[in-house]
Design an enzyme around this catalytic site. Structure first.
Site, PDB file in Angstrom:
ATOM      1  N   ASP A  56       0.859  -1.178   0.000  1.00  0.00           N
ATOM      2  CA  ASP A  56       0.000   0.000   0.000  1.00  0.00           C
ATOM      3  C   ASP A  56       0.897   1.229   0.000  1.00  0.00           C
ATOM      4  O   ASP A  56       1.433   1.618   1.049  1.00  0.00           O
ATOM      5  CB  ASP A  56      -0.912  -0.015   1.226  1.00  0.00           C
ATOM      6  N   SER A 137      -1.363  14.907 -14.016  1.00  0.00           N
ATOM      7  CA  SER A 137      -2.703  14.878 -14.611  1.00  0.00           C
ATOM      8  C   SER A 137      -3.019  16.264 -15.143  1.00  0.00           C
ATOM      9  O   SER A 137      -2.591  17.275 -14.562  1.00  0.00           O
ATOM     10  CB  SER A 137      -3.754  14.482 -13.571  1.00  0.00           C
ATOM     11  N   TYR A 151      -7.681  16.190  -5.467  1.00  0.00           N
ATOM     12  CA  TYR A 151      -6.857  15.403  -6.393  1.00  0.00           C
ATOM     13  C   TYR A 151      -6.019  16.334  -7.264  1.00  0.00           C
ATOM     14  O   TYR A 151      -4.813  16.131  -7.434  1.00  0.00           O
ATOM     15  CB  TYR A 151      -7.761  14.523  -7.246  1.00  0.00           C
ATOM     16  N   LYS A 155      -1.913  16.650  -7.446  1.00  0.00           N
ATOM     17  CA  LYS A 155      -1.154  16.483  -8.674  1.00  0.00           C
ATOM     18  C   LYS A 155      -0.356  17.740  -9.011  1.00  0.00           C
ATOM     19  O   LYS A 155       0.756  17.664  -9.553  1.00  0.00           O
ATOM     20  CB  LYS A 155      -2.092  16.121  -9.831  1.00  0.00           C
TER      21      LYS A 155
END
Length: 259
Positions: A56, A137, A151, A155
């Site tokens: 993980d 991204s 998110y 990024k």
């Protein structure tokens, strides 16, 4: 021209390499001759145990396990592709994001690269060569406020960190580059398009159109394929890209509308 890209003998780590663009990257690097170690929380039944470590990476312990496996399995590393990432944040805009959600996005999209680089990049510097690819991204410049704020911010942080790292270690022989995908037609995105299609009473192509419209349109009229992202990464980690460092390559079919 058959050997335009040749990674024979290269040792590579690809995180998040069991599905989507990660799996395509693992397959292509191996096809080009690299010895590849990949990771995920669990090993799919279809994937051989050789060249895989379950971990993980959103935890410090998981990153340590992978770094140890790099040494034990590969004896070092020449290529690191930080593919792992994603988002489980709820919709509802910034107000729906508490500390737990913010931390989860950072733990998955920023800290795995930071922690693994901390161990692996000094080894690359010591051997005088290496390539690190941080997969960011287009959300970092094109966030969707309803659901991707955290998110996108994670990024963006990864991109800034990558640029700083490149300035530090490129003079020491280690190249650091970024790949910024848009929408990729992965297994997960296919399921999303199918769900949206069912909700709107349309077919899969109609579901894809809904997603493309939410992104403001994709000029080429379709998402990228996982193997297309893998092709770009393979070129960047090869000796053909020997003077490319510190920059970001967008692969989004033209989605980002600005220069």
């Amino acid at each position: 021209m058959a050997d335009f890209l040749n990674l024979a003998g290269k040792r590579a780590l690809v995180t998040g390499g069991t599905q989507g663009a990660g799996a395509a990257t693992v397959d292509l690097l191996r096809e080009l001759g690299a010895h590849v170690l990949t990771t995920a929380r669990s090993r799919p039944e279809t994937l051989a145990a050789d060249g895989f470590v379950a971990a993980d990476l959103s935890t410090a312990e998981g990153c340590k396990a992978v770094a140890d496996a790099v040494q034990g399995t590969l004896g070092g590393v020449d290529i690191v592709v930080h593919m792992v990432g994603g988002s489980s944040a709820p919709g509802g805009g910034h107000a729906a994001l508490g500390d737990v959600e913010w931390q989860r996005e950072l733990d998955l999209n920023l800290f795995p690269a930071v922690r693994l680089d901390r161990v692996l990049v000094p080894q690359m510097v010591a051997q005088g060569h290496g390539v690190v690819v941080h997969v960011t991204s287009i959300q970092r410049v094109l966030p969707l406020p309803d659901a991707t704020t955290a998110y996108a911010a994670a990024k963006a942080a990864l991109s800034a960190y990558s640029k700083s790292l490149s300035k530090e270690v490129s003079p020491k022989g280690v190249r650091v580059v970024r790949v910024s995908p848009g929408w990729i037609e992965t297994e997960a995105s296919v399921r999303l398009a199918e769900r949206l299609a069912a909700e709107k009473g349309t077919d899969y192509e109609g579901g894809k159109e809904i997603i493309m419209q939410s992104l403001g349109g994709i000029p080429i009229g379709r998402p990228s394929k996982p193997d297309e992202v893998a092709n770009l990464i393979a070129f960047l980690v090869s000796d053909r890209a020997a003077t490319i460092t510190g920059t970001e390559y967008t692969i989004d079919g033209g989605t980002v509308p600005t220069v």
